[in-house]
Design a protein around this motif. Structure first.
Motif, PDB file in Angstrom:
ATOM      1  N   ASN A  87     -10.425  -1.637 -15.372  1.00  0.00           N
ATOM      2  CA  ASN A  87     -11.622  -0.845 -15.048  1.00  0.00           C
ATOM      3  C   ASN A  87     -11.169   0.559 -14.655  1.00  0.00           C
ATOM      4  O   ASN A  87     -10.530   0.752 -13.621  1.00  0.00           O
ATOM      5  CB  ASN A  87     -12.396  -1.504 -13.904  1.00  0.00           C
ATOM      6  CG  ASN A  87     -13.737  -0.841 -13.651  1.00  0.00           C
ATOM      7  OD1 ASN A  87     -14.004   0.260 -14.119  1.00  0.00           O
ATOM      8  ND2 ASN A  87     -14.599  -1.505 -12.899  1.00  0.00           N
ATOM      9  N   ASN A 145      -3.870   4.979  -2.479  1.00  0.00           N
ATOM     10  CA  ASN A 145      -4.974   5.873  -2.123  1.00  0.00           C
ATOM     11  C   ASN A 145      -4.379   7.218  -1.719  1.00  0.00           C
ATOM     12  O   ASN A 145      -3.822   7.362  -0.641  1.00  0.00           O
ATOM     13  CB  ASN A 145      -5.803   5.277  -0.987  1.00  0.00           C
ATOM     14  CG  ASN A 145      -7.076   6.062  -0.733  1.00  0.00           C
ATOM     15  OD1 ASN A 145      -7.250   7.160  -1.247  1.00  0.00           O
ATOM     16  ND2 ASN A 145      -7.958   5.511   0.080  1.00  0.00           N
ATOM     17  N   SER A 189      -9.693   4.476 -10.132  1.00  0.00           N
ATOM     18  CA  SER A 189     -10.938   5.195  -9.853  1.00  0.00           C
ATOM     19  C   SER A 189     -10.633   6.582  -9.304  1.00  0.00           C
ATOM     20  O   SER A 189      -9.804   6.736  -8.407  1.00  0.00           O
ATOM     21  CB  SER A 189     -11.820   4.414  -8.870  1.00  0.00           C
ATOM     22  OG  SER A 189     -11.132   4.147  -7.670  1.00  0.00           O
ATOM     23  N   GLN A 192       0.818  -1.209   0.000  1.00  0.00           N
ATOM     24  CA  GLN A 192       0.000   0.000   0.000  1.00  0.00           C
ATOM     25  C   GLN A 192       0.857   1.266   0.000  1.00  0.00           C
ATOM     26  O   GLN A 192       1.925   1.301   0.617  1.00  0.00           O
ATOM     27  CB  GLN A 192      -0.901   0.043   1.246  1.00  0.00           C
ATOM     28  CG  GLN A 192      -1.910  -1.076   1.334  1.00  0.00           C
ATOM     29  CD  GLN A 192      -2.880  -0.854   2.467  1.00  0.00           C
ATOM     30  OE1 GLN A 192      -3.605   0.145   2.491  1.00  0.00           O
ATOM     31  NE2 GLN A 192      -2.905  -1.777   3.429  1.00  0.00           N
ATOM     32  N   SER A 240      -6.672   4.718  -6.399  1.00  0.00           N
ATOM     33  CA  SER A 240      -7.818   5.627  -6.256  1.00  0.00           C
ATOM     34  C   SER A 240      -7.349   6.979  -5.738  1.00  0.00           C
ATOM     35  O   SER A 240      -6.317   7.086  -5.065  1.00  0.00           O
ATOM     36  CB  SER A 240      -8.869   5.035  -5.312  1.00  0.00           C
ATOM     37  OG  SER A 240      -8.330   4.853  -4.012  1.00  0.00           O
ATOM     38  N   GLY A 250      -5.873  -3.524 -13.821  1.00  0.00           N
ATOM     39  CA  GLY A 250      -6.488  -3.346 -12.518  1.00  0.00           C
ATOM     40  C   GLY A 250      -7.608  -2.327 -12.519  1.00  0.00           C
ATOM     41  O   GLY A 250      -8.270  -2.097 -13.536  1.00  0.00           O
ATOM     42  N   THR A 251      -7.795  -1.683 -11.358  1.00  0.00           N
ATOM     43  CA  THR A 251      -8.901  -0.737 -11.168  1.00  0.00           C
ATOM     44  C   THR A 251      -8.331   0.633 -10.840  1.00  0.00           C
ATOM     45  O   THR A 251      -7.627   0.804  -9.833  1.00  0.00           O
ATOM     46  CB  THR A 251      -9.819  -1.206 -10.026  1.00  0.00           C
ATOM     47  OG1 THR A 251     -10.384  -2.478 -10.379  1.00  0.00           O
ATOM     48  CG2 THR A 251     -10.946  -0.211  -9.801  1.00  0.00           C
ATOM     49  N   VAL A 285      -2.480  -1.368  -3.344  1.00  0.00           N
ATOM     50  CA  VAL A 285      -3.545  -0.401  -3.070  1.00  0.00           C
ATOM     51  C   VAL A 285      -2.888   0.972  -2.949  1.00  0.00           C
ATOM     52  O   VAL A 285      -2.036   1.185  -2.083  1.00  0.00           O
ATOM     53  CB  VAL A 285      -4.313  -0.732  -1.779  1.00  0.00           C
ATOM     54  CG1 VAL A 285      -5.325   0.369  -1.474  1.00  0.00           C
ATOM     55  CG2 VAL A 285      -5.009  -2.078  -1.903  1.00  0.00           C
ATOM     56  N   LYS A 294      -5.420  -1.722  -7.117  1.00  0.00           N
ATOM     57  CA  LYS A 294      -6.411  -0.644  -6.976  1.00  0.00           C
ATOM     58  C   LYS A 294      -5.687   0.675  -6.741  1.00  0.00           C
ATOM     59  O   LYS A 294      -4.935   0.813  -5.782  1.00  0.00           O
ATOM     60  CB  LYS A 294      -7.372  -0.930  -5.814  1.00  0.00           C
ATOM     61  CG  LYS A 294      -8.213  -2.179  -5.977  1.00  0.00           C
ATOM     62  CD  LYS A 294      -9.117  -2.386  -4.775  1.00  0.00           C
ATOM     63  CE  LYS A 294     -10.019  -3.604  -4.944  1.00  0.00           C
ATOM     64  NZ  LYS A 294      -9.243  -4.858  -5.045  1.00  0.00           N
TER      65      LYS A 294
END
Length: 775
Positions: free
Chosen positions: A268, A141, A221, A117, A200, A218-219, A139, A198
């Motif tokens: 995505n 963020n 967003s 992360q 984001s 991956g994702t 991850v 992910k």
């Protein structure tokens, strides 16, 4: 300069929990990229360089499995010998605010492996010219994250990566040459985001991924009004803030020498009320890309396969979509955008898109793809309800209509859909508007200015043609949800300097949507005239004398300057229950502009009239289908016939030619045209346009047919109640036989209403006929 807290230095093989020698062998076997699910289970944290902070101030400490970096200045530059994050580990940036930036320069000789992360309350820039791998458990963020293999210099960092172009027209990000000890050439470096990863960001944040090759599995967003950019470049990337005239917000992105960017089938990418941009020389959209639109901010998607950035006025633009020779990078000589099979690209109404009155302009959802070659493969779905879809294939980006090359292929079972939202739920009570009656509202009823209405608050059914008070203001105040504001059909425009081929079963949907009114009560104001008759305000004669507004009592408290209005008869005293009904919205338009066209697709262009939309004047508009070959000075011949064409043109297939070298005829199926529900069909070419004697064209009421060609031969039937037909032939000295217009004896043109035949049925000039009735 702030001190960094000491924590153990690690060699390149020390982080592995496996036997170090075995672990190093495994790393070598993966080519340094650790792809295809080779995520290790060891614990690993970044290793700082000897001089860790070279600008700004920050400290660091290891707490368990977390490396915490406390940044105390708005900007800081941190240097790392290695920046790898194990699956069980976290790197946390604690920054002064959401706009604070930490630029991390990574000097390792292989790609950074991000398997754990990275979290931050501000902005984190990661630069490793040898690439990145974001593993399946990664991850990220942050407020904003930048991962790049292109260098961010001190000058660019200090000015801001989005401001450099505006200040001196220089690159915001540029490649660095390969240095001794590097294991990868930065011109071939890659950023890979594995399935499961992910990334984001917060509202108004950005995800910016920059490398010669980018692959997202991956994702990704973004929050509200954010932006996600995947820019593939082998040398330079330019960024510029979009202005108010651009059809989307955020950053404009262009590249010098484009690379390859792919959103894979598992990829995505999504942003709310913001923009997604994929830029490079080869752009592949194989997965899902989505944005949302609100009543204030439009969602947008930009797929740009072009390179060689330039300046037009003060704006950043690309200048070419083809190369004179193969560059040896595996990308070919034609810039391409591909919507892969079963991919999903959409801009839809935001779930929290809000409502707004009609007086507020609705920003259009906007999807644009630009390249030399655009392919929409079978099963691909492009959906932008009530919005705009522009696909442009050209070798002249400044003036596409002057281009001579370009190819668009829409394969079988592909869908491009801009139809309006259907069955948008609305309360019946919304039809009743409130009007606080002042002199201005009675300007068309001067006899009432001294009567009982002035100063009263009345309720009027806004669907009617009320004569006694002006309801324009009440109508303007009607609040409509984002779904209702996107209920009308949108616009699809395909432009190609070379050719467009639309194969059988490819579907275009520009149909109008609808609003569904639930059953409910309509409670409007009633007036009493001097004869004791009760009249609904919607039916009241402005020349009559009224003595009372029933049920309404005005009470004024002079001491406090407060006025209250009471309805003594109750809210439901005069209310009438009305059953629910549907109201249709107008359809949109499909525009095809090219030099050579093959059309075998299916079009849905109709609109559904509700029970209160039966009159011609109230019918929701049907769609428009416009084909313009003349824009590209094309002399392709066109035939309107009952049966559709059967030729399929593959993505890698040249446009078919006849024996004389001219393009194959464009065949338009009138049966499919009629089934589509289209209201206006227009075709322009410098070649010939032929309608055979066995062809009958029947269009909906008020429909129109416009044929403008070098020569026109019309021998069939045309019928559209209250509609129109225009036939025009243009004389061109370079095209033998042009200028002729033949209306055969078998032709039957009927635009009469309910059998009424006007005396002047058809107007014709030397080269033009305009239908106004029946021949």
């Amino acid at each position: 300069m702030a001190k960094s807290a000491a924590f153990p230095r690690q060699t390149s093989c020390e982080p592995f929990r496996l036997n170090p020698l075995v672990a190093c062998v495994r790393l070598a076997l993966t080519g340094g990229m650790l792809v295809g699910g080779a995520n290790p289970a060891w614990a690993e944290l970044p290793i700082p360089a000897a001089t860790w902070v070279t600008s700004g101030a920050a400290t660091s400490q290891v707490i368990g499995n977390t490396l915490r970096i406390d940044q105390t200045t708005d900007k800081a530059i941190l240097n790392w010998d290695q920046f790898n994050v194990g699956r069980e580990n976290t790197v946390q940036f604690v920054q002064p605010n959401s706009q604070s930036i930490a630029l991390n320069r990574i000097n390792q000789h292989d790609p950074s492996r991000i398997f754990g992360q990275i979290v931050a309350n501000g902005q984190v820039y990661l630069y490793n010219k040898n690439g990145f791998v974001f593993g399946k458990d990664a991850v990220i963020n942050t407020n904003t994250v930048v991962a790049t293999t292109l260098n961010i210099s001190d000058e660019i960092f200090n000015r801001g990566i989005t401001r450099v172009f505006d200040e001196n027209n220089s690159a915001a990000l540029a490649i660095e040459p390969m240095a001794p000890g590097d294991t990868l050439d930065p011109k071939t470096a890659k950023i890979l985001i594995e399935a499961g990863a992910k990334i984001s960001t917060d509202n108004n944040g950005r995800i910016i991924i920059v490398a010669p090759e980018i692959e997202n599995r991956g994702t990704l967003s973004g929050g509200k009004q954010g932006q996600i950019i995947l820019a593939a470049s082998q040398d330079k990337v330019y960024l510029q803030t979009a202005n108010k005239d651009d059809p989307f917000a955020g950053l404009i992105v262009e590249v010098d020498t484009g690379g390859k960017v792919t959103n894979a089938t598992s990829g995505n990418i999504s942003v709310r009320q913001g923009n997604v941009t994929m830029a490079g020389f080869v752009v592949n959209q194989q997965g899902r890309v989505s944005a949302t639109t609100s009543v204030n901010v439009n969602g947008s998607i930009r797929l740009q396969a072009a390179e060689k950035s330039g300046v037009l006025g003060a704006r950043l633009v690309a200048t070419r979509t083809d190369r004179a020779a193969d560059a040896g990078d595996g990308l070919g000589t034609k810039a391409s955008v591909t919507f892969g099979a079963n991919s999903n690209t959409e801009i839809v109404a935001d779930a929290e898109g809000g409502s707004a009155a009609d007086g507020q302009v609705q920003p259009d959802s906007y999807l644009a793809a630009t390249a030399n070659t655009i392919v929409v493969e079978g099963g691909a779905s492009v959906k932008v309800p009530g919005g705009k879809v522009n696909l442009t294939a050209t070798d002249n980006l400044a003036k596409p209509n002057l281009g001579t090359k370009g190819s668009i292929r829409i394969d079988s079972n592909a869908v491009i859909d801009v139809s309006g939202y259907k069955n948008v739920a609305v309360a019946m009570e919304r039809n009743v508007g409130e009007v606080s009656v002042q002199s201005f509202d009675l300007r068309d009823a001067p006899l009432q200015k001294s009567g009982v209405l002035k100063g009263k608050t009345v309720y009027v059914d806004l669907r009617g043609d009320t004569q006694i008070v002006d309801t324009a203001g009440a109508k303007d105040r009607i609040s409509r949800s984002i779904q209702e504001r996107l209920a009308e059909g949108g616009t699809i425009t395909l432009t190609s300097g070379g050719d467009i081929a639309v194969n059988q079963n490819a579907k275009f949907d520009i149909s109008g949507g609808s609003v569904s009114y639930a059953g409910g009560y309509v409670n409007t104001t009633k007036l009493m005239n001097e004869y004791g008759q009760i009249v609904d305000i919607g039916d009241a004669d402005p020349n009559d004398h009224y003595i009372a507004v029933l049920g309404v009592v005005n009470q004024t408290h002079k001491k406090w300057g407060v006025e209250k209005i009471y309805n003594l008869l109750g809210a439901g005293s005069f209310a009438q229950f009305e059953r629910g009904y549907s109201e249709g919205k107008s359809a949109g338009s499909l525009n095809l502009q090219t030099a050579q066209l093959a059309w075998n697709g299916d079009l849905a262009a109709g609109s559904q009239a509700g029970i209160y939309q039966r009159d011609l004047a109230k019918l929701p508009g049907a769609g428009e289908f416009n084909i313009d070959l003349a824009l590209f000075l094309s002399a392709q011949d066109v035939k309107l016939q009952t049966a559709p064409g059967a030729v399929r043109i593959a993505a890698d297939q040249d446009f078919p030619l006849q024996g004389n070298g001219r393009p194959a005829d464009l065949l338009i199926s009138t049966a499919k045209l009629e089934q589509s529900g289209v209201g206006k069909f227009s075709l322009k070419t410098l070649g010939s346009a032929t309608v055979g004697a066995d062809v009958a064209i029947a269009m909906r009421p008020t429909g129109s047919l416009n044929l403008e060609a070098g020569s026109v031969n019309f021998a069939g039937d045309f019928k559209a109640a209250g509609g129109s037909i225009t036939l025009a032939a243009s004389n061109n000295a370079k095209l033998p036989g042009s200028g002729g217009l033949l209306l055969a004896e078998t032709a039957d043109l009927d635009v009469s209403i309910m059998g009424q035949r006007p005396a002047k049925r058809l107007r014709c000039g030397s080269d033009r006929c305009v239908g106004a009735g029946r021949r």
